[in-house]
Design an enzyme around this catalytic site. Structure first.
Site, mmCIF file in Angstrom:
data_model
loop_
_atom_site.group_PDB
_atom_site.id
_atom_site.type_symbol
_atom_site.label_atom_id
_atom_site.label_comp_id
_atom_site.label_asym_id
_atom_site.label_seq_id
_atom_site.Cartn_x
_atom_site.Cartn_y
_atom_site.Cartn_z
ATOM 1 N N GLU A 191 0.839 -1.196 0.000
ATOM 2 C CA GLU A 191 0.000 0.000 0.000
ATOM 3 C C GLU A 191 0.874 1.246 0.000
ATOM 4 O O GLU A 191 1.923 1.280 0.652
ATOM 5 C CB GLU A 191 -0.894 -0.009 1.239
ATOM 6 C CG GLU A 191 -1.690 1.256 1.477
ATOM 7 C CD GLU A 191 -2.494 1.208 2.776
ATOM 8 O OE1 GLU A 191 -2.929 2.278 3.236
ATOM 9 O OE2 GLU A 191 -2.683 0.112 3.340
ATOM 10 N N GLU A 196 -4.489 11.507 3.458
ATOM 11 C CA GLU A 196 -5.492 11.214 4.465
ATOM 12 C C GLU A 196 -5.684 12.490 5.284
ATOM 13 O O GLU A 196 -4.724 13.001 5.847
ATOM 14 C CB GLU A 196 -5.065 10.069 5.378
ATOM 15 C CG GLU A 196 -5.056 8.710 4.692
ATOM 16 C CD GLU A 196 -4.938 7.563 5.677
ATOM 17 O OE1 GLU A 196 -5.836 7.430 6.532
ATOM 18 O OE2 GLU A 196 -3.949 6.818 5.613
#
Length: 202
Positions: A191, A196
């Site tokens: 990942e 975010e």
């Protein structure tokens, strides 16, 4: 984009299979109390071959729709649908009807715009890349849904709440009391987080 400028590319997205209704002939395989129906899902392999994930009403059930300019998406965190209340969504960019888009970013630039003005403290918007199979682990047997229905998710946290992994239901040792409910197996892959944030931390 090239040295002479950028061009728009029309595309589409698909919602993750974990959000979809799992059923056999209109009867829940995954029930409202977060358990697997033993009549159809006592065996992980049989469950995957017997039950199906349904299509999705993106706007009314999941709060997902194109924006007013038709060049982006609006996502709601809470959507009061006809049958249930939905929280959040996870979407993948498609490269065709049956395949996810593979981004090849080496020596390239990736940019995006996000309006976080309504994404309050305590909520998290995220954009990231994961090493999912291009066809969503479609195998024509246990997984006949594939990328078209948002299967094959994985990430670096090895999430155990994924209902179907590699053509089998993740029903073994399923803990319906956990938040979220989890099974024995995790879906692991590489990942890379890009963004975010919310309106307090951009």
């Amino acid at each position: 984009c090239t040295a002479s400028g950028c061009q728009y590319e029309k595309g589409s997205v698909v919602i993750d299979a974990n959000w979809r209704w799992v059923n056999k002939d209109g009867q829940n395989c995954y029930t409202d109390d977060n358990t697997w129906d033993p009549a159809t899902c006592s065996d992980p392999s049989v469950c995957a071959k017997t039950c199906s994930v349904e299509g999705a009403d993106y706007k009314e059930t999941y709060g997902v729709e194109t924006n007013r300019f038709k060049d982006g998406m609006n996502l709601k965190f809470v959507t009061n649908g006809r049958y249930s209340k939905n929280f959040g969504s996870r979407l993948y960019v498609m490269d065709g009807e049956d395949t996810y888009k593979i981004f090849k970013l080496k020596n390239r630039e990736f940019t995006f715009d996000v309006d976080v003005s309504n994404l309050r403290c305590g909520l998290n918007g995220a954009l990231y890349f994961v090493e999912m199979d291009r066809r969503g682990d479609y195998d024509g047997e246990g997984n006949t849904a594939g990328a078209k229905y948002g299967t094959g998710y994985c990430d670096a946290q090895c999430p155990h709440d994924i209902k179907f992994i590699k053509g089998e239901a993740n029903s073994r040792d399923w803990d319906s009391e956990a938040v979220p409910p989890v099974g024995h197996y995790g879906a692991c892959c590489a990942e890379m987080d890009i963004w975010e944030a919310n309106n307090m931390a951009t």
